[in-house]
Design an enzyme around this catalytic site. Structure first.
Site, PDB file in Angstrom:
ATOM      1  N   ASN A   9       0.860  -1.181   0.000  1.00 40.76           N
ATOM      2  CA  ASN A   9       0.000   0.000   0.000  1.00 40.76           C
ATOM      3  C   ASN A   9       0.899   1.233   0.000  1.00 40.76           C
ATOM      4  O   ASN A   9       1.494   1.561   1.020  1.00 40.76           O
ATOM      5  CB  ASN A   9      -0.903  -0.036   1.246  1.00 40.76           C
ATOM      6  CG  ASN A   9      -1.782   1.192   1.349  1.00 40.76           C
ATOM      7  OD1 ASN A   9      -1.817   2.025   0.433  1.00 40.76           O
ATOM      8  ND2 ASN A   9      -2.490   1.314   2.464  1.00 40.76           N
ATOM      9  N   LYS A  11       0.047   4.218  -0.254  1.00 38.84           N
ATOM     10  CA  LYS A  11      -0.631   5.371   0.386  1.00 38.84           C
ATOM     11  C   LYS A  11      -0.442   6.629  -0.475  1.00 38.84           C
ATOM     12  O   LYS A  11      -0.419   6.531  -1.694  1.00 38.84           O
ATOM     13  CB  LYS A  11      -0.121   5.545   1.826  1.00 38.84           C
ATOM     14  CG  LYS A  11      -0.259   4.239   2.623  1.00 38.84           C
ATOM     15  CD  LYS A  11      -0.060   4.405   4.105  1.00 38.84           C
ATOM     16  CE  LYS A  11      -0.206   3.055   4.796  1.00 38.84           C
ATOM     17  NZ  LYS A  11      -0.104   3.153   6.249  1.00 38.84           N
ATOM     18  N   GLU A  95      -6.749   4.570   7.910  1.00 41.60           N
ATOM     19  CA  GLU A  95      -6.573   6.011   7.656  1.00 41.60           C
ATOM     20  C   GLU A  95      -7.844   6.616   7.086  1.00 41.60           C
ATOM     21  O   GLU A  95      -8.157   7.779   7.346  1.00 41.60           O
ATOM     22  CB  GLU A  95      -5.347   6.222   6.752  1.00 41.60           C
ATOM     23  CG  GLU A  95      -4.066   5.999   7.558  1.00 41.60           C
ATOM     24  CD  GLU A  95      -2.926   5.346   6.800  1.00 41.60           C
ATOM     25  OE1 GLU A  95      -2.930   5.358   5.559  1.00 41.60           O
ATOM     26  OE2 GLU A  95      -2.009   4.819   7.478  1.00 41.60           O
TER      27      GLU A  95
HETATM   28  P1  13P Z   1       3.070   0.436   7.615  1.00 42.60           P
HETATM   29  O1  13P Z   1       3.620  -0.832   7.010  1.00 42.60           O
HETATM   30  O2  13P Z   1       3.770   1.673   7.103  1.00 42.60           O
HETATM   31  O3  13P Z   1       2.994   0.365   9.102  1.00 42.60           O
HETATM   32  O4  13P Z   1       1.569   0.586   7.073  1.00 42.60           O
HETATM   33  C1  13P Z   1       0.724  -0.519   7.140  1.00 42.60           C
HETATM   34  C2  13P Z   1      -0.506  -0.212   6.404  1.00 42.60           C
HETATM   35  O5  13P Z   1      -1.295   0.631   6.796  1.00 42.60           O
HETATM   36  C3  13P Z   1      -0.758  -0.942   5.148  1.00 42.60           C
HETATM   37  O6  13P Z   1      -2.042  -0.698   4.677  1.00 42.60           O
END
Ligand code: 13P
Length: 247
Positions: A9, A11, A95
Site C-alpha cells: 500500500n 498510500k 486512515e
Molecule cells: P506500515 O507498514 O507503514 O505500518 O503501514 C501498514 C498499512 O497501513 C498498510 O495498509
C-alpha cells in the site's frame, strides 16, 4: 489457507520519478512463484503503473466510490478502475476510517459494489490502541468484519487485512502471537457467522510495521496468510524480501 498474499500500500506517497524507479525495481526483482502480489499506487499513478509494471504483480486502488459514477466530485468509480485494468481495491483502511471518517456501513456497501462489478477487495479492519487496552480488540474487529458480511454477496474475491491501528506506521509491529490470536478469532467468527468453507478459504493477512526484518517470523504463524505493507513497500528490494518470506 490459500495462496500467500502480499500487498504493497503506497498510500499518498511518490512522484512520477520515484514511482518509475519503484516499478523498475519491482520489474527486476525475483519473487517466489507461489505468492499473489499486489501493489496499490495513488490514483493519479495507477495508469502509469498498470502500463509499465510486470503482469506478475496485480494493481489495486486505495479506495473506490460506493456506487455507479456520476456527480460525486473528487471520487473515482469502480467502472473507471476497471476501465484502466485495475484488479483490486483496498477498502476500510484505518486512515480512511479514522482520518477521513468513513463508517462501517459505508465501507461494507463499497465492498459489495466493488465485488458486484468484478473488482477484488482487500477489506481492512483493526482496533485502536485505546480499544486494545480496554480489552475490546475482538469486539471492534468483529463489528468491522460484520459490516462487510452484512453487505457482500460472496467471499470468493475478498482478502481480509487485519491492521491494528497502533502498529501502522509506528514501528511497533504486532508480535506473531498477537497477530495469530486475532487471525484465529476472525476465522472463528467467519465460521460461526458465514460458513466453515469461507472461514477456511479466506486469506487473513496482517498489516502494521511489517518489514524485511520481521516478516519471516510472522509468516510462520499458521493463520497469517500474508501481509499488507505500507512504508516498506516503497522500497523494491525490501518488498521482495517480504514477499519471499512465504513459508
Ligand atoms: P506500515 O507498514 O507503514 O505500518 O503501514 C501498514 C498499512 O497501513 C498498510 O495498509
Amino acid at each position: 489457507t490459500g495462496k500467500f498474499f502480499v500487498g504493497g500500500n503506497w498510500k499518498c506517497n511518490g512522484t512520477k520519478d520515484s514511482i518509475k524507479k519503484l516499478v523498475s525495481d519491482l520489474n527486476s526483482a525475483t519473487f517466489e512463484p507461489d505468492v499473489d502480489i499486489v501493489v496499490a499506487p495513488p490514483f493519479v499513478y495507477l495508469d502509469l503503473v498498470k502500463n509499465t509494471l510486470t503482469d506478475r504483480i496485480e494493481v489495486s486502488a486505495q479506495n473506490s466510490w460506493v456506487g455507479k459514477g456520476g456527480a460525486f466530485t473528487g471520487e473515482i468509480s469502480v467502472e473507471q478502475l476497471k476501465d484502466i485494468g485495475v484488479q483490486w481495491v483496498i477498502l476500510g483502511h484505518s486512515e480512511r476510517r479514522h482520518i477521513i471518517g468513513e463508517k462501517d456501513e459505508f465501507i461494507g456497501k463499497k465492498a459489495a459494489y466493488a465485488l458486484s462489478e468484478g473488482l477484488k477487495v482487500i477489506a481492512c479492519i483493526g482496533e485502536l490502541l485505546e480499544e486494545r487496552e480496554a480489552g475490546k480488540t475482538f469486539d471492534v474487529c468483529f463489528q468491522q468484519l460484520k459490516a462487510y458480511a452484512d453487505f457482500v454477496p460472496s467471499w470468493d474475491d475478498i482478502v481480509i487485512a487485519y491492521e491494528p491501528v497502533w502498529a501502522i506506521g509506528t514501528g511497533k509491529v504486532a508480535s506473531p502471537e498477537q497477530a495469530q490470536e486475532v487471525h484465529v478469532a476472525l476465522r472463528d467468527w467467519l465460521k460461526k457467522n458465514v460458513s466453515a468453507e469461507v472461514a477456511s478459504k479466506t486469506r487473513i493477512i496482517y498489516g502494521g510495521s511489517v518489514n524485511g526484518g520481521n516478516s519471516a517470523e510472522l509468516a510462520k504463524k499458521e493463520d497469517i496468510d500474508g501481509f499488507l505493507v505500507g512504508g516498506a513497500s516503497l522500497k523494491g528490494p525490501e518488498f521482495a524480501t517480504i514477499v519471499n518470506s512465504v513459508t
